[in-house]
Design a protein around this motif. Structure first.
Motif, short mmCIF file in Angstrom:
data_model
loop_
_atom_site.label_atom_id
_atom_site.label_comp_id
_atom_site.label_asym_id
_atom_site.label_seq_id
_atom_site.Cartn_x
_atom_site.Cartn_y
_atom_site.Cartn_z
N LYS A 196 37.95 44.40 45.20
CA LYS A 196 36.88 44.29 46.18
C LYS A 196 36.73 42.84 46.61
O LYS A 196 36.84 41.93 45.82
N ARG A 197 36.43 42.67 47.87
CA ARG A 197 36.30 41.31 48.41
C ARG A 197 35.16 40.55 47.75
O ARG A 197 35.25 39.36 47.52
N GLU B 131 40.47 49.19 49.42
CA GLU B 131 40.31 48.41 48.19
C GLU B 131 41.52 48.51 47.27
O GLU B 131 41.42 48.36 46.04
N THR B 132 42.68 48.76 47.84
CA THR B 132 43.92 48.85 47.08
C THR B 132 44.94 47.88 47.65
O THR B 132 45.22 47.90 48.86
N TYR C 83 46.78 45.81 52.29
CA TYR C 83 45.48 46.02 51.66
C TYR C 83 44.73 47.09 52.43
O TYR C 83 44.36 46.91 53.59
#
Length: 372
Positions: free
Chosen positions: A357-358, A298-299, A295
């Motif tokens: 996104k988290r 954001e991928t 990770y």
């Protein structure tokens, strides 16, 4: 009821404006020229003026411009007819006032040049205001039509978006329904072969199967995304189930702690793992099957690698992988990449999913948690 109230409100505004205008005009003329007529005289003549005003603005001008190509002769015609009617009805009003003896004359009352010119001037005066009222109404009407069209367009866009979202959800559910049977049929095959020689292993297999199937069935009620760690746990259960029958199985999952909390749509990872088991060979310790997670920016990148079974066509699982890609594209867009190839009898699959996104996980706080 609202239309009636709006009509009354509009009429009251007109009544107030005309009252103020008539009061202003009669007082100014009376004070300047010291001429005050009988109230009935004012009533008759202002009725003619008001009728003329609304006739010209509401009927005459709309008729003139109904067909733009004919406006060049319709407009002059309606102006002449309206002014002639204005002069004539004022003359009739005076005749009626003479008849009821509100005003008196010493000689026969004639439609002479002085009377015509005076009333033509007044007619043109009120025609000017009537034209302004017509333009104002037309402008307001066009604004309302544009606003209604804008609202209708916006409503259609919202309706189209809702329809597209429903289609996406329906298609997504259909794709998930196509994926779920793979877990059941292949795992039942494991249990069938296990029961033939070891009841305890079969019992353990049933427990593992129930956990996996519960997860697969409940996936529709977990929300759009779940913590990736929940599905990793069930992938480990799936591999454990496979190892009950094949003790010499070497499969490894490599992931960092941050991977566990990432929000991700369910059943993707299980499908990749099931595809590995269905088409792979895991008995070579020197060539272990591996699932790697990465990770960055954001991928999320998921890479699977395993020896290809010599007895199975690699492309036979293409439908399941295509469905996975479609589901991912519905959620994350067309930038999702899913590629696979065979190099020296090693099947390699690389899945790249951008835009994870988290903070998306916080949107799922009200969604049911994935069963462990």
């Amino acid at each position: 009821m609202k239309k009636i109230l709006d009509k009354l409100k509009s009429s009251s505004i007109h009544l107030i404006v005309w009252s103020v205008f008539i009061l202003y005009e009669t007082l100014i003329v009376g004070l300047i020229f010291n001429i005050f007529e009988h109230p009935v005289t004012y009533l008759f003549h202002y009725i003619v003026i008001i009728v003329f005003f609304y006739f010209f603005s509401d009927l005459g001008l709309p008729w003139s411009f109904r067909k733009n190509l004919q406006a060049f002769w319709r407009l002059p015609l309606i102006i002449l007819v309206s002014l002639a009617a204005y002069v004539f009805f004022h003359y009739l009003a005076n005749l009626l006032l003479i008849f009821i003896k509100v005003i008196s004359v010493r000689q026969p009352y004639l439609l002479d040049q002085q009377f015509i010119l005076k009333n033509l001037y007044r007619g043109i005066y009120f025609m000017f205001f009537s034209t302004g009222y017509f333009v104002f109404k037309k402008t307001q009407s066009e604004k309302r039509e544009k606003e209604q069209l804008r609202k209708l367009h916006l409503h259609n866009i919202i309706k189209q978006q809702k329809t597209e979202q429903e289609l996406v959800r329906s298609h997504n559910s259909m794709l998930k329904a196509q994926i779920n049977p793979h877990f059941l049929f292949n795992t039942l095959d494991f249990i069938y072969h296990t029961m033939a020689h070891n009841v305890q292993l079969a019992s353990d297999a049933v427990i593992h199967l129930s956990r996996i199937m519960r997860f697969a069935i409940d996936s529709d009620h977990m929300g759009e995304v779940i913590p990736l760690g929940a599905e990793i746990k069930h992938v480990e259960t799936l591999f454990s189930l496979y190892q009950l029958r094949n003790t010499k199985t070497f499969i490894q999952l490599n992931y960092s702690p941050e991977i566990v909390s990432l929000p991700f749509i369910p059943l993707v990872l299980l499908t990749l793992a099931e595809n590995m088991i269905k088409h792979g060979e895991f008995s070579d310790q020197q060539q272990q099957a591996v699932i790697n997670f990465l990770y960055e920016n954001e991928t999320l990148t998921i890479t699977t690698s395993n020896m290809k079974s010599k007895n199975i066509n690699t492309h036979s699982g293409k439908l399941g992988l295509d469905n996975v890609k479609k589901r991912l594209e519905y959620k994350y867009g067309t930038q999702v990449s899913l590629k696979y190839s065979v190099l020296d009898d090693v099947f390699i699959l690389i899945l790249i999913v951008p835009g994870i996104k988290r903070d998306h996980l916080s949107d799922q706080t009200n969604a049911p948690k994935a069963p462990y």
